[in-house]
Structure formats: C-alpha cells, structure tokens
Motif scaffolding. Structure first.
Motif, PDB file in Angstrom:
ATOM      1  N   THR A 281      39.929 -48.251 -44.062  1.00 21.91           N
ATOM      2  CA  THR A 281      40.938 -47.266 -44.477  1.00 21.91           C
ATOM      3  C   THR A 281      40.350 -45.860 -44.486  1.00 21.91           C
ATOM      4  OG1 THR A 281      42.076 -48.935 -45.811  1.00 21.91           O
ATOM      5  CG2 THR A 281      42.537 -46.625 -46.306  1.00 21.91           C
ATOM      6  N   GLU A 282      39.120 -45.678 -44.983  1.00 21.03           N
ATOM      7  CA  GLU A 282      38.469 -44.359 -45.008  1.00 21.03           C
ATOM      8  C   GLU A 282      38.189 -43.853 -43.604  1.00 21.03           C
ATOM      9  OE1 GLU A 282      38.046 -42.370 -47.544  1.00 21.03           O
ATOM     10  OE2 GLU A 282      39.029 -43.880 -48.799  1.00 21.03           O
ATOM     11  N   VAL A 283      37.767 -44.777 -42.718  1.00 20.12           N
ATOM     12  CA  VAL A 283      37.539 -44.368 -41.311  1.00 20.12           C
ATOM     13  C   VAL A 283      38.824 -43.880 -40.689  1.00 20.12           C
ATOM     14  CG1 VAL A 283      36.920 -45.213 -39.018  1.00 20.12           C
ATOM     15  CG2 VAL A 283      35.565 -45.914 -41.010  1.00 20.12           C
TER      16      VAL A 283
ATOM     17  N   ALA B 102      39.690 -40.368 -42.080  1.00 15.32           N
ATOM     18  CA  ALA B 102      38.804 -39.327 -41.528  1.00 15.32           C
ATOM     19  C   ALA B 102      39.162 -39.008 -40.084  1.00 15.32           C
ATOM     20  CB  ALA B 102      37.343 -39.790 -41.636  1.00 15.32           C
ATOM     21  N   ALA B 103      39.474 -40.050 -39.310  1.00 15.68           N
ATOM     22  CA  ALA B 103      39.825 -39.833 -37.909  1.00 15.68           C
ATOM     23  C   ALA B 103      41.114 -39.034 -37.768  1.00 15.68           C
ATOM     24  CB  ALA B 103      39.940 -41.176 -37.201  1.00 15.68           C
ATOM     25  N   HIS B 104      42.112 -39.359 -38.642  1.00 20.81           N
ATOM     26  CA  HIS B 104      43.382 -38.604 -38.596  1.00 20.81           C
ATOM     27  C   HIS B 104      43.158 -37.146 -38.976  1.00 20.81           C
ATOM     28  CE1 HIS B 104      46.431 -41.538 -37.505  1.00 20.81           C
ATOM     29  NE2 HIS B 104      45.784 -42.456 -38.269  1.00 20.81           N
ATOM     30  N   ARG B 105      42.310 -36.911 -40.008  1.00 23.30           N
ATOM     31  CA  ARG B 105      42.023 -35.516 -40.407  1.00 23.30           C
ATOM     32  C   ARG B 105      41.354 -34.748 -39.251  1.00 23.30           C
ATOM     33  NH1 ARG B 105      40.401 -37.837 -45.353  1.00 23.30           N
ATOM     34  NH2 ARG B 105      38.205 -37.651 -44.737  1.00 23.30           N
ATOM     35  N   ALA B 106      40.392 -35.371 -38.562  1.00 20.39           N
ATOM     36  CA  ALA B 106      39.700 -34.702 -37.456  1.00 20.39           C
ATOM     37  C   ALA B 106      40.677 -34.408 -36.312  1.00 20.39           C
ATOM     38  CB  ALA B 106      38.563 -35.598 -36.968  1.00 20.39           C
TER      39      ALA B 106
ATOM     40  N   LEU C  15      42.779 -53.052 -39.373  1.00 14.06           N
ATOM     41  CA  LEU C  15      43.490 -53.034 -40.659  1.00 14.06           C
ATOM     42  C   LEU C  15      44.671 -54.008 -40.636  1.00 14.06           C
ATOM     43  CD1 LEU C  15      43.501 -49.210 -41.502  1.00 14.06           C
ATOM     44  CD2 LEU C  15      42.326 -51.017 -42.783  1.00 14.06           C
ATOM     45  N   ASP C  16      45.373 -54.072 -39.502  1.00 21.18           N
ATOM     46  CA  ASP C  16      46.509 -54.999 -39.407  1.00 21.18           C
ATOM     47  C   ASP C  16      46.055 -56.456 -39.445  1.00 21.18           C
ATOM     48  OD1 ASP C  16      48.216 -52.862 -39.223  1.00 21.18           O
ATOM     49  OD2 ASP C  16      48.333 -52.883 -37.017  1.00 21.18           O
ATOM     50  N   ALA C  17      44.863 -56.690 -38.935  1.00 16.88           N
ATOM     51  CA  ALA C  17      44.377 -58.078 -38.881  1.00 16.88           C
ATOM     52  C   ALA C  17      43.725 -58.520 -40.186  1.00 16.88           C
ATOM     53  CB  ALA C  17      43.359 -58.225 -37.727  1.00 16.88           C
ATOM     54  N   SER C  18      43.420 -57.613 -41.059  1.00 14.02           N
ATOM     55  CA  SER C  18      42.745 -57.985 -42.310  1.00 14.02           C
ATOM     56  C   SER C  18      43.758 -58.095 -43.441  1.00 14.02           C
ATOM     57  CB  SER C  18      41.677 -56.944 -42.668  1.00 14.02           C
ATOM     58  OG  SER C  18      42.274 -55.700 -42.918  1.00 14.02           O
ATOM     59  N   SER C  19      43.436 -58.932 -44.413  1.00 14.14           N
ATOM     60  CA  SER C  19      44.308 -59.074 -45.573  1.00 14.14           C
ATOM     61  C   SER C  19      44.085 -57.924 -46.546  1.00 14.14           C
ATOM     62  CB  SER C  19      44.011 -60.415 -46.274  1.00 14.14           C
ATOM     63  OG  SER C  19      42.643 -60.449 -46.683  1.00 14.14           O
ATOM     64  N   ALA C  20      45.014 -57.858 -47.549  1.00 19.79           N
ATOM     65  CA  ALA C  20      44.947 -56.743 -48.487  1.00 19.79           C
ATOM     66  C   ALA C  20      43.632 -56.698 -49.232  1.00 19.79           C
ATOM     67  CB  ALA C  20      46.101 -56.828 -49.478  1.00 19.79           C
ATOM     68  N   GLY C  21      43.060 -57.778 -49.530  1.00 25.66           N
ATOM     69  CA  GLY C  21      41.790 -57.777 -50.263  1.00 25.66           C
ATOM     70  C   GLY C  21      40.626 -58.186 -49.418  1.00 25.66           C
TER      71      GLY C  21
END
Length: 340
Positions: free
Chosen positions: A329-331, A334-338, A315-321
C-alpha cells in the motif's frame, strides 16, 4: 631708397633716403640679409631673397629683394676695375599677396594631410588605439603638452580612453576616473559639453588638488548634426591658443564627428547583436534542457506506471490482513505521488 620704397614703409622719402637697407628689415630678416650679403650681390645673374621689412607702425611687410652689381662705366677716365666703385642695385617688390596666397595654400595642404592622417587612424585602429593615436597626432600638430579625447557613451557619460595614458599616471586627484556622468561635468570641459560650444581658457586653470597643472586649455565638443558624440581638450600650449588655432581645432572636431558617430553606432549595434546572439543561445539552451527534461519525465512516468500496475495486482491478490499488504500500500501511494 626711392619714393616707392618709402611709400611701402609708410614714411616720407627724406626719412629713408641714404639709410642702409638693413635698417628697415625685421630682426630675423636682417640677420639673413647680412649673413648672405656678399653671395647675394655677386651672383652673375643676381639673386632673389624673400625678407620682411618693418613699417613705422611695427606692421611687417613681406618683400622680395632682387639685387646685383651694376656694370662699370666704360667711359670713365680710369675704366680699370680697381678704380671703379662697386655699385649695387636692389629692386624691392611687395609680395604680400603672393605670400598670403602661398601661406594659405600651405595651410590648406597641411590641413588636408592632417585630415587624411586622422581618417586613416580612425578607420584602421580599434577604439582604444584610435583615441590614443588621434590625440597624439593632434597634440603634435598644436604642440600641446597634454590633452584628452573622449566619446559620449550610450548612457550619456563622457568616456576618456586617453586618460589612461601619460596624464593618468601624473594625475593624483582622489577617486580619479576615466568616466564622467553628466552630473560630474565641470570646468571649461564640462561647460563645453553642456553647451556644445568651444571654451578657451588663456590663463592658469583653477583645478582640483592633485590635478596636473595647466597654463591654458581649449575644450572643443564633437557634434554630429545635433548629437554630442565626443570632445577634444588640449592644454599647456607653450604660446597659448590664438583664434586661428582654435578654429583649426574646431575644423578637426568637425572632421572627426561623422566618423566617430559611425564608429560608435557600429560598436553599439555590434554590442546589441552580440547580446541578441547570447540571448538566442541561452534560449536555445533552455529549450534543449526543456526537451531533455520532458523526455526524462516521460520515461520516468513509464517506469512509475509499471510499478503502480504491478503493485495494484499484488494488492488485489492479497487478503486484507495478508503479509506485506501494508508495505505494498505504501509503495502504491508513493508511486502515485511521484506520478502526480
């Protein structure tokens, strides 16, 4: 018969003089006496016969007869045996005290033997076998046609293992059971249990429909100290129960009480031990499951940490779009929720 014999019969001497001895014997003794008469008196040294005479008040007296043929009179005019009448001498001895002592000794021996047999049964058999075997032995001793032997459960109910035997098959009472709570205790057996006292019924019992008919019954509670631990009930004794037999059954209940109480206490302690062991094993299983679950959770958290870390780097290496940013972002979410 002389005056002493008349006194034994409680009669004046003129009533007995010249009468046959057999007239004063009880029927059974008269039959024995007449059947063995010749052999009794012709024995070279005489013989003894223990018989019963009956007094005028119908009381029976136990006596010993000693008899033999008197020697012929050598000075008689014709001393030949054919000319001399046979004369019989009979000595009657009052043996009531001896007889009572022997009867008491025999009864004591029988009771001791019965007590030993019951003790052996109670110590060598399992619970169900013990109740059936003791009841059989007691019924045999009293010649009772039926009965039951039960114990008081920890919850206060009367449990009768012996009802599953001969009586159970014959009983047609609706909803019959071998376990009775105190609220179900009825009849003389229930009264006996509630009052901790012996109860006797000498005539036919008023019983529920389908119950095995009983001409008589005696119910004896088994009490150890102050604690009610069981009961013995016997019924249908051919000649009923007299005071001596009821007292003897109470003695038997007294013998049984401490042994039965010890067996019940041992079995209850064994049940508690088994329950405690089962509870401990269950707790150990739950502890093992907890350790396993903790290990799995730790390993799972390690995997999630790697997923979250690499996702955050992408995520840090990718641009906003940039491409796949929404999926990354969804992954991450989900990982934080688990992990939480």
């Amino acid at each position: 018969c002389n005056q002493t014999f008349a006194d034994l019969l409680d009669l004046p001497s003129f009533r007995v003089e010249g009468t046959p001895l057999a007239d004063w014997l009880a029927p059974d003794s008269r039959q024995i006496f007449l059947g063995q008469f010749k052999a009794f008196f012709k024995h070279p040294r005489g013989r003894r016969m223990d018989l019963t005479i009956r007094r005028k008040d119908t009381a029976e007296v136990r006596v010993a007869l000693h008899g033999n043929l008197e020697q012929p009179d050598a000075e008689a005019d014709d001393p030949s045996p054919a000319a001399l009448p046979e004369r019989i001498r009979v000595v009657v001895i009052d043996i009531r005290e001896q007889w009572a002592a022997e009867a008491s000794l025999n009864q004591a021996y029988e009771e001791l033997s019965l007590r030993q047999q019951i003790a052996d049964i109670m110590l060598k058999n399992d619970m169900e076998g013990m109740f059936a075997a003791v009841l059989d032995r007691v019924q045999m001793h009293f010649k009772a046609r039926c009965g039951f032997f039960g114990y008081i459960h920890a919850d206060g109910s009367l449990v009768c293992p012996t009802l599953s035997g001969r009586i159970w098959a014959k009983c047609e009472v609706a909803g019959k059971t071998a376990r009775f709570s105190p609220s179900e205790w009825g009849g003389i057996w229930g009264e006996s249990l509630r009052q901790k006292k012996t109860r006797v019924k000498k005539q036919a019992l008023d019983l529920p429909a389908g119950h095995v008919p009983l001409a008589n019954a005696v119910a004896v509670p088994i009490v150890n100290g102050e604690d009610l631990v069981g009961q013995i009930v016997l019924g249908d004794m051919p000649e009923g129960f007299d005071g001596d037999e009821v007292a003897q059954l109470e003695h038997i209940a007294g013998w049984i009480a401490p042994v039965l109480a010890a067996r019940l206490q041992r079995d209850r302690q064994q049940d508690l031990r088994v329950k405690a062991e089962n509870d401990l094993r269950q707790a150990q299983r739950m502890e093992s499951i907890g350790v396993l679950a903790g290990g799995i959770a730790h390993d799972f958290n390690n995997i999630l940490s790697a997923i979250i870390g690499y996702t955050d780097l992408l995520l840090d290496a990718s641009s906003a779009g940039g491409p796949h940013r929404a999926e990354l972002t969804e992954v991450s979410k989900a990982a934080h929720r688990a992990k939480d």
